[in-house]
Design a protein around this motif. Structure first.
Motif, mmCIF file in Angstrom:
data_model
loop_
_atom_site.group_PDB
_atom_site.id
_atom_site.type_symbol
_atom_site.label_atom_id
_atom_site.label_comp_id
_atom_site.label_asym_id
_atom_site.label_seq_id
_atom_site.Cartn_x
_atom_site.Cartn_y
_atom_site.Cartn_z
ATOM 1 N N PRO A 1 0.819 -1.224 0.000
ATOM 2 C CA PRO A 1 0.000 0.000 0.000
ATOM 3 C C PRO A 1 0.850 1.269 0.000
ATOM 4 N N ARG A 2 0.297 2.321 -0.631
ATOM 5 C CA ARG A 2 0.908 3.654 -0.604
ATOM 6 C C ARG A 2 -0.133 4.642 -0.066
ATOM 7 N N ARG A 3 0.287 5.491 0.860
ATOM 8 C CA ARG A 3 -0.641 6.459 1.435
ATOM 9 C C ARG A 3 -1.139 7.468 0.410
ATOM 10 N N ASP A 4 -0.282 7.814 -0.547
ATOM 11 C CA ASP A 4 -0.692 8.812 -1.535
ATOM 12 C C ASP A 4 -1.579 8.229 -2.625
ATOM 13 N N PRO B 1 -4.357 5.767 -1.959
ATOM 14 C CA PRO B 1 -5.088 4.885 -1.035
ATOM 15 C C PRO B 1 -6.063 3.925 -1.700
ATOM 16 N N SER C 1 -1.819 -6.666 0.031
ATOM 17 C CA SER C 1 -3.156 -6.580 0.626
ATOM 18 C C SER C 1 -4.092 -7.621 0.035
ATOM 19 N N GLU D 1 6.761 11.201 -5.390
ATOM 20 C CA GLU D 1 7.095 11.847 -4.132
ATOM 21 C C GLU D 1 7.754 13.208 -4.306
#
Length: 474
Positions: free
Chosen positions: A274-277, A279, A286, A356
């Motif tokens: 997963p990447r927070r940016d 979602p 996952s 990023e």
């Protein structure tokens, strides 16, 4: 009636041109066929009266006409703001991956154990790196692209003479680039596609109903497939079963039929965790934790590696795919294996760096580019503007990445895409093609999709385009 000398007698002989010392390096680097073809074009110009027949002039014409490499592919700076631009080859490789490809270009130990001198498992380094990146996977396998991973799974588990059903939601019947449609891909394997639900709403009960319908017809379901829709979103009155929902339905069917039905989740974009940016972007780890038996993904999207199809999941199923006869036709070469391993085990990829990127730094870079242009031409119509970038390549549809762009007149777009030949200017070896996007009469060069180390090349290309436009009087 007097006539002039026959121009054909003045054309330098092919062997005389090829024997020129000035062409010796080109013959080594590019090969005789390419150089000979350029000689032929120069000779034709002499025949047409467009080139002096002097040997030196002909050799100079040949040198100016030669391509920089033996490949027709041109280096391009992606300034479109689409980080994974399919037309530009999707993910650019990291320097570590590029070096790995160079190192693997010769003879390598791709299938040899140097310690024992015996044959070894092909791609063991890349497989180990992929397994380490996704510890939730019992086993992994690599094929030549994402579609190949789906074809191999559908063939090994439901097609190829097994004559079983593949259950899939109608809302996931995607069409990818160049008109390839998923349902046609599955049909090509010999499996029968059993569609469930509707375009906008599919439930776990629909999948359970497909199992029951198959049993009534005396058939078996060989695979349940969940595919992440690429390049689009369905909004409004929608529903879709989660991976966990489908895993429970498959487990219930196994109790009834006495045979496990594998659940395959195609995450598409190659996100391994997963990447927070991002979602809403599905990832392999996952999906496996939620109950997927197999996960497939692409290597040249958010992973940031070479074109490859990744297969992760249950050891028995992965081995079944790996040993299927079709796997041989879909296997990757040593260059892909080298680049994939370096991508997984190496430094941050250009794709992740672009995701990023700091907005303030993007703005500062754009300002520096604008200053360079203005210093060369104080009257230049150049500006720094806010922009919107996207992931692209079927990844994170609908997600907008704030960015900054260098804004130029729309007339810049064409000369930026087609820089002048090497002989036309002294700094040509630093000039590459640049692809931006044209919006509202302006050529925007989005800095989020341009790596900082390419800023010098971008500046040179912009200045070269400005000179070209000035020469044309544009």
């Amino acid at each position: 009636m007097a006539t002039g000398p026959d121009v054909r007698r003045q054309v330098p002989r092919t062997d005389a041109v090829l024997d020129s010392p000035d062409l010796a390096a080109a013959l080594v680097d590019l090969g005789r066929p390419l150089v000979r073809a350029a000689v032929g074009r120069a000779q034709q110009r002499v025949r047409e009266g467009a080139l002096d027949p002097d040997l030196g002039a002909v050799v100079a014409s040949v040198l100016a006409d030669l391509p920089p490499t033996a490949s027709s592919l041109r280096p391009v700076l992606n300034a479109t703001g689409v980080l994974l631009h399919t037309n530009l080859g999707r993910a650019p490789l990291s320097r570590a991956a590029v070096q790995a490809v160079v190192d693997a270009a010769g003879t390598t130990d791709v299938e040899l154990d140097l310690a024992t001198g015996r044959r070894a498992r092909r791609g063991r380094g890349a497989s180990a790196a992929l397994a380490a990146a996704v510890p939730d996977a019992e086993a992994v396998h690599v094929v030549n692209n994402g579609a190949a991973a789906l074809v191999l799974a559908a063939t090994a588990l439901a097609g190829g003479g097994l004559d079983r059903d593949v259950v899939m939601s109608r809302g996931e019947m995607v069409e990818v680039g160049d008109g390839f449609r998923l349902h046609e891909l599955i049909a090509s394997t010999g499996a029968r596609l059993r569609e469930v639900g509707t375009t906008n709403r599919t439930t776990a009960a629909d999948v359970a109903g497909a199992f029951a319908a198959a049993r009534r017809e005396g058939r078996r379901v060989g695979l349940v497939m969940k595919v992440h829709p690429s390049n689009f979103r369905v909004e409004g009155f929608t529903a879709a079963p989660t991976t966990a929902d489908l895993a429970r339905v498959c487990a219930a069917e196994a109790e009834v039929a006495g045979e496990a039905v594998p659940l395959l989740v195609d995450t598409g974009s190659g996100l391994l965790a997963p990447r927070r940016d991002l979602p809403d972007e599905p990832d392999a780890a996952s999906a496996l934790r939620a109950g997927a038996d197999l996960v497939t993904a692409s290597g040249d999207k958010l992973l940031g590696g070479p074109q490859a199809g990744l297969v992760l999941g249950r050891a028995d199923l992965v081995e079944r795919l790996r040993r299927h006869p079709l796997a041989r036709a879909l296997r990757v070469d040593k260059l892909t294996l080298a680049a994939l391993e370096a991508t997984l085990a190496g430094p941050t990829t250009p794709v992740v760096a672009a995701l990023e990127a700091d907005l303030g730094q993007l703005r500062e870079r754009a300002r520096r580019h604008a200053q360079v242009v203005r210093s060369a031409d104080p009257s230049a119509d150049v500006d720094v503007v806010d922009s919107e970038a996207v992931v692209g390549g079927g990844g994170a549809p609908g997600v907008v990445l704030p960015s900054v762009a260098l804004s130029l007149p729309a007339a810049y777009a064409e000369p930026l895409r087609t820089p002048r030949p090497a002989a036309a200017h002294p700094a040509a070896d630093a000039v590459v093609a640049v692809v931006g996007r044209v919006e509202a009469g302006r050529c925007l060069l989005d800095l989020r999709s341009v790596a900082p180390e390419d800023d010098d090349a971008l500046a040179t290309a912009v200045l070269d385009a400005a000179r070209s436009l000035t020469a044309r009087g544009a």
